[in-house]
Design a protein around this motif. Sequence first.
Motif, short mmCIF file in Angstrom:
data_model
loop_
_atom_site.label_atom_id
_atom_site.label_comp_id
_atom_site.label_asym_id
_atom_site.label_seq_id
_atom_site.Cartn_x
_atom_site.Cartn_y
_atom_site.Cartn_z
N ASP A 257 -0.41 -0.79 -4.83
CA ASP A 257 -1.70 -0.25 -5.31
C ASP A 257 -1.58 1.12 -5.94
OD1 ASP A 257 -1.17 1.12 -2.92
OD2 ASP A 257 -3.29 1.25 -2.38
N ASP B 169 0.85 -1.19 0.00
CA ASP B 169 0.00 0.00 0.00
C ASP B 169 0.89 1.24 0.00
OD1 ASP B 169 -2.06 1.75 0.19
OD2 ASP B 169 -2.93 0.91 2.02
N ASP B 170 0.86 1.99 -1.09
CA ASP B 170 1.61 3.25 -1.21
C ASP B 170 3.13 3.03 -1.30
OD1 ASP B 170 -0.95 4.18 -0.79
OD2 ASP B 170 -0.49 5.42 0.94
MG MG Z 1 -2.68 2.99 -1.38
#
Ligand code: MG
Length: 471
Positions: free
Chosen positions: A286, A38-39
């Motif tokens: 993502d 995530d990120d």
């Molecule tokens: Mg994200």
Amino acid sequence: MRAFSRLLVWVLLAMFGWATSTRAAETQRPNFVVIFCDDLGYGDLGCFGNPTIRTPQLDRMAAEGMKFTQFYSAAPVCTPSRAALMTGRLPLRSGMCSNKRRVLFPDSKGGLPAAEVTIAEALQANGYATACIGKWHLGHLPPFLPTRNGFDSYLGIPYSNDMDRANDAPRGRAAFLQPKIGYWQVPLLRGLQEIERPVDQTTITRRYTQAAVDFIKAQKEKPFFLYMPHSMPHVPLFRSPEFVGKSRRGLFGDVIEEIDWSVGQVLQCLRDEGLSENTVVFFTSDNGPWLTFSEQGGTAGLLRDGKGSTWEGGMREPTIAWWPKTIPAASVSLQVASTMDLFATFHQLAGIPLPKERVLDSHDLTPVLQGKGASTRSALFYYRAYQLMAVRVGPWKVHYQTQDAYGPGSRQAVNHNPPLVYHLEHDPSEKFNVAKTHPEVIAQAAEVVAKHRAELKPALSQLENENFLNQ
Ligand code: MG
């Protein structure tokens, strides 16, 4: 009697033959593992050029597998990106995006529509064991959770780890600079049940890892699909005590080094279980790094901007595919590819026909993974919710509209007429606009966009409660 014995032997042999051929057919269908950060930024791994974050496990995965240097998520923020990965479709086709609310929140009433077909549903219906371990973010209410979307089991935080902020937590960024568990009252779910709140996020990467290893070890009968979307390195950043101060890149580096350890545990488990040559593993993210969090956010390396934007840094992800003996070791693919392509790829490898009644944005990567050829993808569309911001055709990227980073630093959208044109293979940092000298690229992109729009039927947003309640 002799005839009977002969018959018995024949029956036994036939049964044995049937059993072995079934097992042989079963072993031919590969397992799938998707590890989804995530990120995570394009420049946050050792094998993608980070100078101080050490990622020996991911470096080994790349050395044994294939590094993709032009691999994209389908959106620059969480919810739409995940919807597209699961469905092989652009987020606006499922309504899993919004110009008003860019992602789902704890007060959201919507989620992934039941009419969508997820990778997990397709594999589950065709005899795969399926598990989701990690951040879902496609609807936290029961009808939308993983176990209603093709997963046999679920363990994880159902949305972002910075949600459910406690009333007494410091306001603004202060909470992130000195993160404490109680500041974010996020739940941990098992199946549909809440089992912990607030989650002890210092152990979340370790617990996801243990659950993943337990799941792999438990699979003896069926092929499996393990979807492992880490909650990290999305802020607030947490790591277990063993990783405190381990990295020379500070807290963010500690978090990445723990994810690297986790990848090592999963791959080693596959090796130990004798499954490595029959399991396809993808590692990616993502969306790009959350740059507005300064040192707490990652880096997109040489790419421009980050999370929330449709500049390259928002959507191009550090991606590694691993499948020993099939994927050529230490290979680098320049194929332009998308997380949406996993849908068609897994269908192909599992021998499942693609759904025909819906438009897909997914292109089979099997020939790429086998080192035998290219995928059929000829264009890549960059959307900010329902707005087409840019298109990539071959090495060219044509921007119709740009809007810089996410969060408090957001600037207004800027329209470009004529559009901006960059040659991404010469200029990955999108520094040199060559629109003036390449009018033919603008014309070609316009044709591609017109064709795309002709078959596009955007769905009503599932992220805006008023829309959801009106259906
Ligand atoms: Mg994200």
